[in-house]
Design an enzyme around this catalytic site. Sequence first.
Site, PDB file in Angstrom:
ATOM      1  CB  ALA A 124      -3.138  25.103  11.830  1.00 36.96           C
ATOM      2  NE  ARG A 135      -2.300  30.820   3.864  1.00 32.48           N
ATOM      3  CZ  ARG A 135      -1.864  31.668   2.960  1.00 32.48           C
ATOM      4  NH1 ARG A 135      -1.342  32.819   3.322  1.00 32.48           N
ATOM      5  NH2 ARG A 135      -1.933  31.369   1.685  1.00 32.48           N
ATOM      6  CB  CYS A 183      24.215   0.800  -4.107  1.00 31.68           C
ATOM      7  SG  CYS A 183      23.648   2.470  -3.758  1.00 31.68           S
ATOM      8  CG  HIS A 212      22.369   5.850  -2.563  1.00 36.97           C
ATOM      9  ND1 HIS A 212      22.401   4.876  -1.601  1.00 36.97           N
ATOM     10  CD2 HIS A 212      22.745   7.010  -1.950  1.00 36.97           C
ATOM     11  CE1 HIS A 212      22.789   5.420  -0.450  1.00 36.97           C
ATOM     12  NE2 HIS A 212      22.995   6.707  -0.635  1.00 36.97           N
ATOM     13  N   GLY A 245      11.833   7.933  10.954  1.00 37.23           N
ATOM     14  CA  GLY A 245      12.571   6.861  11.608  1.00 37.23           C
ATOM     15  C   GLY A 245      13.469   6.031  10.720  1.00 37.23           C
ATOM     16  CG  HIS A 261      15.038   0.526   3.166  1.00 42.78           C
ATOM     17  ND1 HIS A 261      15.641   1.763   3.277  1.00 42.78           N
ATOM     18  CD2 HIS A 261      14.785   0.131   4.431  1.00 42.78           C
ATOM     19  CE1 HIS A 261      15.765   2.080   4.560  1.00 42.78           C
ATOM     20  NE2 HIS A 261      15.244   1.124   5.283  1.00 42.78           N
ATOM     21  CG  HIS A 264     -15.169  -7.052   2.358  1.00 41.68           C
ATOM     22  ND1 HIS A 264     -15.094  -6.239   3.468  1.00 41.68           N
ATOM     23  CD2 HIS A 264     -14.877  -8.304   2.785  1.00 41.68           C
ATOM     24  CE1 HIS A 264     -14.792  -6.974   4.523  1.00 41.68           C
ATOM     25  NE2 HIS A 264     -14.660  -8.239   4.140  1.00 41.68           N
ATOM     26  CG  HIS A 299     -12.187  -3.389   3.670  1.00 41.01           C
ATOM     27  ND1 HIS A 299     -13.428  -3.439   3.074  1.00 41.01           N
ATOM     28  CD2 HIS A 299     -11.364  -2.811   2.770  1.00 41.01           C
ATOM     29  CE1 HIS A 299     -13.354  -2.909   1.861  1.00 41.01           C
ATOM     30  NE2 HIS A 299     -12.122  -2.521   1.647  1.00 41.01           N
TER      31      HIS A 299
HETATM   32 ZN   LIG Z   1      22.305   2.769  -1.989  1.00 43.44          ZN
HETATM   33 ZN   LIG Z   2     -15.205  -4.221   3.708  1.00 45.41          ZN
END
Ligand SMILES: [Zn+2]
Ligand SMILES: [Zn+2]
Length: 335
Positions: free
Chosen positions: A23, A25, A49, A114, A160, A167, A241, A294
């Site tokens: 890498a 930075r 919407c 939207h 994706g 949403h 927990h 957990h």
């Molecule tokens: Zn929308």
């Molecule tokens: Zn735990």
Amino acid sequence: LKKPELRQNLVTRQWVIISPQRANRPHDFEKKENKKETLPRYSPKCPFCRGNEKWEGSAEVLRIGDKKNWRVRVIPNKYPVLLKEGVREWQVSGIKRKMTGIGIHEVIIESPWHNLSPALFSQQQIIYILQAYKKRFREIAQDKRLEQIIIFKNHGEAAGTSLIHPHSQLVATPIVPYQIRFRYEEAERYFDNTGRCVFCQILAEELSAGERIITQNKHFVSFVPYAALSPYHIWIFPKVHACSFQNITLSEIKDLASILKDILARLYFGLDNPAYNYIIRSSPLDISQSDCFHWYISIVARVTKSAGFELGSGMFVNPLPPEESAKFLRNVKLD
Ligand SMILES: [Zn+2]
Ligand SMILES: [Zn+2]
């Protein structure tokens, strides 16, 4: 850290190569995605919407707010990966093992607007969203055909998403998918060997080390995992927990909304609105109490791409040391 180093994720036993010489930075990973400021607040073509709801014959499963001024809605996914109706049938014949494709696939519409990026939602809006997650989770968990619920969000094209309107999604499956089964088995093994929850152990050590912590409040901690798979990979753990998301209390929801808003804002302002996914990892549905597992949230900023080596080895290469990811995110200036 200058030389490459292999680190193991205790939760998955997965190895990652932390490879800083690959890498330059942190700002090299910055990538513009999906700039919402240029989009309209309302889009006539968008099914999510406010104003475009099809109330007639509506299949809406949950609404927060009143009909006209709703805040969050949950509807069935129009193109579900699994179908709601049917019987859970398991068949094995030779090498063929199969099950009927039943399950639930819902869309949580996070905002009436939207173009509003989740990083800019009010804390109250995120509380509504988390309350919708919890309500749907608890109701779907009653369906005895189903074994696992996965709640997730895809933000930005590289993560994706196919629709811009903010949403998230919920998928309930009739089996426990590998990602959860494997984590659960590892957690059980760790518990058998040490008498402790591996997640509680990680939390205690991360809090005492401090160098990978991003932020915390009364009920939650956000940090970059020691063996983070990629730059700005973030975990949010509840401090107390609990194995399942479905038992989250209202005061925990408020704290979670606050820490989630904070983290999304750090990504948005620090990395210029990168694509990301988040996933709520909760125990399988038949396990309502467990000392070893957990629940937590994993957030993966999609700033690097995996390729052949990852496919071939299952091992990720992370060019940004987790301590530097955490430091960068800690130092993002928020108003
Ligand atoms: Zn929308
Ligand atoms: Zn735990």
